[in-house]
Enzyme design. Sequence first.
Site, mmCIF file in Angstrom:
data_model
loop_
_atom_site.group_PDB
_atom_site.id
_atom_site.type_symbol
_atom_site.label_atom_id
_atom_site.label_comp_id
_atom_site.label_asym_id
_atom_site.label_seq_id
_atom_site.Cartn_x
_atom_site.Cartn_y
_atom_site.Cartn_z
ATOM 1 N N GLU A 57 -8.295 -5.172 5.678
ATOM 2 C CA GLU A 57 -8.291 -4.926 4.236
ATOM 3 C C GLU A 57 -7.251 -5.786 3.518
ATOM 4 O OE1 GLU A 57 -8.406 -0.643 5.555
ATOM 5 O OE2 GLU A 57 -9.068 -0.432 3.488
ATOM 6 N N ASN B 11 0.861 -1.177 0.000
ATOM 7 C CA ASN B 11 0.000 0.000 0.000
ATOM 8 C C ASN B 11 0.901 1.230 0.000
ATOM 9 O OD1 ASN B 11 -1.758 2.055 0.554
ATOM 10 N ND2 ASN B 11 -2.648 1.121 2.386
ATOM 11 N N HIS C 224 -12.736 2.999 0.627
ATOM 12 C CA HIS C 224 -12.674 1.996 1.703
ATOM 13 C C HIS C 224 -13.414 0.716 1.310
ATOM 14 C CE1 HIS C 224 -12.411 5.543 4.784
ATOM 15 N NE2 HIS C 224 -11.194 5.053 4.581
ATOM 16 N N ARG D 248 -10.631 15.906 7.545
ATOM 17 C CA ARG D 248 -11.496 16.289 6.417
ATOM 18 C C ARG D 248 -12.872 16.706 6.912
ATOM 19 N NH1 ARG D 248 -10.452 10.864 3.802
ATOM 20 N NH2 ARG D 248 -8.266 10.978 3.236
ATOM 21 N N ASP E 270 -7.029 12.887 16.775
ATOM 22 C CA ASP E 270 -7.202 11.569 17.378
ATOM 23 C C ASP E 270 -8.294 11.625 18.442
ATOM 24 O OD1 ASP E 270 -6.828 9.218 19.033
ATOM 25 O OD2 ASP E 270 -4.901 8.965 18.010
ATOM 26 N N ARG F 227 -2.576 -1.839 -3.424
ATOM 27 C CA ARG F 227 -3.770 -1.039 -3.185
ATOM 28 C C ARG F 227 -3.766 0.130 -4.183
ATOM 29 N NH1 ARG F 227 -5.324 2.948 1.797
ATOM 30 N NH2 ARG F 227 -7.510 3.099 1.265
HETATM 31 P P1 AMP Z 1 -7.438 4.147 11.467
HETATM 32 O O1 AMP Z 1 -7.418 5.205 10.401
HETATM 33 O O2 AMP Z 1 -8.454 3.068 11.221
HETATM 34 O O3 AMP Z 1 -6.080 3.618 11.820
HETATM 35 O O4 AMP Z 1 -7.966 4.882 12.796
HETATM 36 C C1 AMP Z 1 -7.182 5.831 13.480
HETATM 37 C C2 AMP Z 1 -8.051 6.617 14.417
HETATM 38 O O5 AMP Z 1 -8.800 5.740 15.284
HETATM 39 C C3 AMP Z 1 -7.286 7.493 15.371
HETATM 40 O O6 AMP Z 1 -6.987 8.727 14.798
HETATM 41 C C4 AMP Z 1 -8.245 7.645 16.536
HETATM 42 O O7 AMP Z 1 -9.076 8.772 16.311
HETATM 43 C C5 AMP Z 1 -9.095 6.411 16.497
HETATM 44 N N1 AMP Z 1 -8.794 5.539 17.638
HETATM 45 C C6 AMP Z 1 -7.856 4.568 17.736
HETATM 46 N N2 AMP Z 1 -7.875 3.991 18.961
HETATM 47 C C7 AMP Z 1 -8.860 4.619 19.665
HETATM 48 C C8 AMP Z 1 -9.381 4.506 21.000
HETATM 49 N N3 AMP Z 1 -8.896 3.616 21.865
HETATM 50 N N4 AMP Z 1 -10.390 5.346 21.362
HETATM 51 C C9 AMP Z 1 -10.888 6.245 20.497
HETATM 52 N N5 AMP Z 1 -10.434 6.397 19.218
HETATM 53 C C10 AMP Z 1 -9.446 5.610 18.809
#
Ligand code: AMP
Length: 421
Positions: A388, A7, A183, A244, A286, A94
């Site tokens: 994925e 990816n 996605h 975004r 986050d 990807r």
């Molecule tokens: P991804 O793009 O699927 O890797 O998701 C990343 C995002 O998931 C992070 O920026 C967080 O906002 C959210 N995230 C990951 N772990 C947690 C958690 N324990 N509690 C709340 N949000 C989380």
Amino acid sequence: MKILALNCGSSSAKYQLYDWQKKQVLCKGIVEKVVVDHGKGAFIKHEVPDRPVYKQDYPCPSHKDALKLIFDTLVDPKLGVLQSIQEISAIGHRVVHGGSKFARSVSITSEVLAKLKENIALAPLHNPANIEGILAAQELMPNLPQIGVFDTAFHQTMPPHAYLYAGPYEWYEKYEVRRYGFHGTSHLYVSKRAAVLLNKPYAECNIITMHIGNGVSHTAIKNGISVDTSMGLTPLEGAIMGTRSGDLDPAIIPFICQRENKTPAEVENLLNKSGGLKGITGKYTDRRDIERAAKEGDARCQLAIEMEAYRLKKYIGAYMAVLGRVDALVFTAGAGENSPLLREKACEDLEFLGIRLDKQVNSTARGKETLISTPDSRVKVFVIPTNEELVFIEDVVAILENRYDMHTRFTYSFQSKDYKP
Ligand code: AMP
């Protein structure tokens, strides 16, 4: 048979090597900070099960350097998992935007590459890096089958009334301006797993999938077919995301251009990189930071949680209306899998639609397949961690074995009760 899933993003190259016979991840990792600043700050993070994580700086001015580093690491006597690079049977790449040209995964030929280049205009942020990765892999491994797996392909089943925008019809005819959705491999994986958990044939299932990571998208799946999805021509549309904005009134763009003396491209860039949760909170993308700060009384973080949950709820309601009967609502990706708060708020007061969350079970459900609705909930609500890469791997094997079929996609081995996610 060993398959490499790759990816390549604008500044990174993520990989996973999979042993198809053993159904085992042999190793995975990422090379980060590729290309940026001539790749001076680049480093590799390489993970092999039951070994310590290996991290090493390594300048990577191009994706080709990053791929060479990955291949060298795979066969390194100390770090590697292969005797020889020839053990790899194929690479699954990807590709973010397949446009209308790709409704399925394909072997990458020179014609396919030419079509991918035509799609750059549709995804200028993503497709150039994907193409770089493919070209580098072809150069380094010229005899290896290379397969393209598209984020958009799963959504090519949407009907025109769902994928067309109500602008001048000529925009669609001349420039293919329409909803594509993204996605796709994630929505496919979690919906197929939901069908297994429901113990119902996939082709009879109506499912709403909520992919809530840094990028966020939702899909309405009717009888195993994507009939609507929240991302559009680009991944900017739909839900509120890490950086975004998601849905907004398009007239805001010229309004801001005029007042801040900016070009539409500059405002688009702001909406992609400084909108969403970052825009609302002014500092965080986050949800862990946002939830912590909200608890400590930060009003903008509290607002961000309310806004994000409200938008999620609107999409659930809209897709319930689209589908009529809904068997399952699925939460996946970083926040979907790990934020009980967001799930609870998104499902709040939706009992009238047949959604009843078991708050107790929801509050501890994190990162593993869990039914989080009450036994009397008409709609089963699940947390299902996405994977994925497994869709990439299975697509690659199906193409190599000449048995790829859009309708049975991702059903050969992982859509079974024996599969341990
Ligand atoms: P991804 O793009 O699927 O890797 O998701 C990343 C995002 O998931 C992070 O920026 C967080 O906002 C959210 N995230 C990951 N772990 C947690 C958690 N324990 N509690 C709340 N949000 C989380």
